[in-house]
Design an enzyme around this catalytic site. Structure first.
Site, PDB file in Angstrom:
ATOM      1  N   GLY A 244     -79.079 -34.634  46.809  1.00  0.00           N
ATOM      2  CA  GLY A 244     -78.989 -33.244  46.379  1.00  0.00           C
ATOM      3  C   GLY A 244     -80.205 -32.712  45.660  1.00  0.00           C
ATOM      4  CD  GLU A 278     -75.340 -41.588  48.756  1.00  0.00           C
ATOM      5  OE1 GLU A 278     -74.594 -42.521  49.022  1.00  0.00           O
ATOM      6  OE2 GLU A 278     -74.950 -40.397  48.674  1.00  0.00           O
ATOM      7  N   PRO A 279     -81.170 -39.520  48.492  1.00  0.00           N
ATOM      8  CG  PRO A 279     -83.411 -39.941  48.068  1.00  0.00           C
ATOM      9  CD  PRO A 279     -82.051 -40.561  47.971  1.00  0.00           C
ATOM     10  N   GLY A 280     -81.831 -36.887  50.775  1.00  0.00           N
ATOM     11  CA  GLY A 280     -82.150 -36.559  52.165  1.00  0.00           C
ATOM     12  C   GLY A 280     -83.266 -35.533  52.157  1.00  0.00           C
ATOM     13  NE  ARG A 281     -81.707 -29.562  50.570  1.00  0.00           N
ATOM     14  CZ  ARG A 281     -81.152 -28.779  51.489  1.00  0.00           C
ATOM     15  NH1 ARG A 281     -81.896 -28.002  52.226  1.00  0.00           N
ATOM     16  NH2 ARG A 281     -79.833 -28.752  51.646  1.00  0.00           N
ATOM     17  NE  ARG A 317     -81.876 -25.629  54.904  1.00  0.00           N
ATOM     18  CZ  ARG A 317     -82.484 -24.772  54.104  1.00  0.00           C
ATOM     19  NH1 ARG A 317     -83.529 -24.084  54.509  1.00  0.00           N
ATOM     20  NH2 ARG A 317     -82.070 -24.607  52.871  1.00  0.00           N
ATOM     21  CB  CYS A 346     -76.445 -13.888  73.401  1.00  0.00           C
ATOM     22  SG  CYS A 346     -77.507 -14.177  74.808  1.00  0.00           S
ATOM     23  CD  GLU A 347     -73.633 -15.954  68.381  1.00  0.00           C
ATOM     24  OE1 GLU A 347     -73.149 -15.218  67.490  1.00  0.00           O
ATOM     25  OE2 GLU A 347     -72.971 -16.660  69.144  1.00  0.00           O
ATOM     26  CE1 TYR A 375     -78.530 -32.555  55.735  1.00  0.00           C
ATOM     27  CE2 TYR A 375     -80.079 -31.719  54.108  1.00  0.00           C
ATOM     28  CZ  TYR A 375     -79.102 -32.622  54.484  1.00  0.00           C
ATOM     29  OH  TYR A 375     -78.715 -33.611  53.608  1.00  0.00           O
TER      30      TYR A 375
HETATM   31  C1  LIG Z   1     -72.677 -38.154  50.231  1.00  0.00           C
HETATM   32  C2  LIG Z   1     -74.005 -37.520  50.437  1.00  0.00           C
HETATM   33  N1  LIG Z   1     -75.102 -38.147  49.981  1.00  0.00           N
HETATM   34  C3  LIG Z   1     -76.332 -37.622  50.158  1.00  0.00           C
HETATM   35  C4  LIG Z   1     -76.504 -36.406  50.813  1.00  0.00           C
HETATM   36  C5  LIG Z   1     -77.890 -35.877  50.980  1.00  0.00           C
HETATM   37  O1  LIG Z   1     -78.062 -34.661  50.364  1.00  0.00           O
HETATM   38  P1  LIG Z   1     -79.520 -34.046  50.170  1.00  0.00           P
HETATM   39  O2  LIG Z   1     -80.122 -33.936  51.521  1.00  0.00           O
HETATM   40  O3  LIG Z   1     -79.287 -32.733  49.560  1.00  0.00           O
HETATM   41  O4  LIG Z   1     -80.278 -34.971  49.297  1.00  0.00           O
HETATM   42  C6  LIG Z   1     -75.387 -35.704  51.269  1.00  0.00           C
HETATM   43  C7  LIG Z   1     -75.538 -34.410  51.925  1.00  0.00           C
HETATM   44  O5  LIG Z   1     -74.647 -33.774  52.382  1.00  0.00           O
HETATM   45  C8  LIG Z   1     -74.099 -36.288  51.090  1.00  0.00           C
HETATM   46  O6  LIG Z   1     -73.000 -35.666  51.515  1.00  0.00           O
END
Ligand SMILES: Cc1ncc(COP(=O)(O)O)c(C=O)c1O
Length: 417
Positions: A244, A278-281, A317, A346-347, A375
């Site tokens: 997050g 658990e970083p993604g973004r 997004r 077409c939206e 994403y």
């Molecule tokens: C359980 C969990 N962990 C980690 C993430 C990654 O989030 P972010 O990309 O915001 O770091 C998410 C995103 O939905 C999630 O649901």
């Protein structure tokens, strides 16, 4: 600061990713094409890994944000674990060579076959979201003669101050177990023979730019952990703080990682606690740009539309979250103009920008939609039967195709007539 600006820069009016001009990639592989900076991926992972250096820890890259196999391989080589949310993501992580003991598995709807796959793979732990899920894991583990290591995802009821679609730690959200219901679950859990509670998990949302919600969630989870350990659950020693971490899309500040790390250090003094994040973004977001070509410039009654060869089907997004994505001309021209940048779908929701001042463009120009690494491709679809874009990974002055553009044959390949 976490911004695309460090990795996508102009040199003499031409936009580069690291040391490669985006125009060269667009000409070689066509458009639309996702282009990623490997340096950005590694820099951001290293920054977070270093920030937690005072604690035993594991950074698990959130596969859902960008799941290309080459990216997972690059991240695992750097020492990263993986946060997965489906059987498909477990399959990808293993295909990328990730050590199963570095895989954590979340999600509210794990099916029996996904649980079997996770147990057969030997993942580190399940992040569980309900009692029925824990009971199902227990039954499957018993059949397979295994003990499943689990964390309970607690819903700390913390306001994350982000878009309501990506808030996950409030009472009304479907995620996790409320602090009130947790004791009932742990009472049942202690009677189950094939699951072992080894941790707690919190994830309160995405694109969070303030430290306080993280600190509050951490504090609440820590209190719960202490209470569970006092009740004899001494193996509950892993605290997964989720992802997050917010980045800069426009001119807002992303999360201040030094400040966040200091708050973690202040809150968690116990060095027996193993931390997972658990970083993604934060790792993938600034790393990617979606490069597209202007097909038409359409002057309508009250607006000028710049119509490009990609849209909401490849980067949803702006439509889904009203999100800002910066748009830059790959080769700068003189002057600026106010336009809507829209796609071919077409939206009316198919737009990247509305009434936005961008640098002047002409038909045939290449544009880069920045901060599109998270994403973006991961949520892309074939809506209106547009094949999925190609993906290219840049490393310094070199680049390579990491996913080829889909063809029309690919579009119908699995259909049976
Ligand atoms: C359980 C969990 N962990 C980690 C993430 C990654 O989030 P972010 O990309 O915001 O770091 C998410 C995103 O939905 C999630 O649901």
């Amino acid at each position: 600061m976490n911004s695309y600006r460090e990795y996508f820069t102009y040199r003499n009016g031409t936009l580069y990713c690291e040391d490669v001009p985006l125009e060269a990639i667009a000409k070689e592989y066509g458009t639309p094409v996702y282009v990623y900076s490997s340096k950005c991926f590694i820099d951001k992972f290293t920054q977070l890994d270093d920030a937690l250096s005072k604690h035993p820890h594991l950074v698990c890259y959130s596969v859902k944000s960008n799941s290309n196999l080459n990216i997972l391989r690059m991240m695992q080589s750097a020492g990263c674990g993986m946060d997965v949310v489906s059987g498909g993501e477990i399959y990808r992580a293993i295909a990328a060579g990730v050590d199963p003991k570095k895989i954590v598995y979340a999600g509210v709807g794990k099916t029996s076959s996904e649980i079997e796959l996770a147990l057969a793979t030997g993942i580190r732990m399940f992040n569980c979201e309900s009692l029925p899920e824990i009971e199902r894991i227990n039954a499957i583990a018993q059949n397979m003669n295994k003990i499943a290591s689990i964390a309970i995802r607690v819903n700390p009821d913390v306001e994350a101050h982000t878009h309501h679609y990506i808030t996950t730690g409030k009472k009304e959200n479907k995620f996790g177990v409320s602090l009130q219901l947790l004791p009932d679950i742990t009472d049942v859990l202690q009677k189950l023979t094939h699951v072992k509670l080894t941790g707690l998990h919190v994830h309160i949302g995405s694109q969070i730019t303030e430290v306080e919600p993280f600190e509050e969630a951490c504090r609440r989870a820590l209190e719960v952990m202490k209470a569970l350990r006092a009740k004899g659950m001494d193996e509950c020693t892993t605290l997964n703080l989720g992802g997050g971490f917010g980045i800069e899309y426009n001119d807002e500040d992303g999360l201040d990682i030094a400040k966040w790390a200091a708050s973690i250090d202040n809150t968690i003094k116990d060095k027996d606690i193993f931390l997972i994040i658990e970083p993604g973004r934060y790792i993938s977001g600034s790393s990617g740009a979606l490069v597209t070509q202007v097909q038409y410039k359409k002057k309508a009654d009250i607006k000028t539309f710049v119509i490009v060869d990609t849209g909401m089907h490849h980067l949803i997004r702006p439509t889904l979250y009203q999100a800002y994505q910066h748009i830059a001309n790959v080769t700068l021209r003189e002057g600026k103009e106010i336009v809507d940048v829209v796609g071919p779908i077409c939206e009316s929701g198919d737009f990247f920008a509305k009434d936005r001042e961008i640098s002047y463009t002409e038909q045939g120009d290449y544009l880069a939609v920045l901060s599109a690494g998270a994403y973006g491709m991961a949520m892309a679809s074939r809506y209106n039967s547009h094949p999925l874009p190609a993906e290219v990974l840049v490393e310094g002055d070199r680049y390579r195709l990491i996913r080829s553009r889909e063809t029309y044959e690919d579009l119908i390949a699995r259909e049976r007539v």
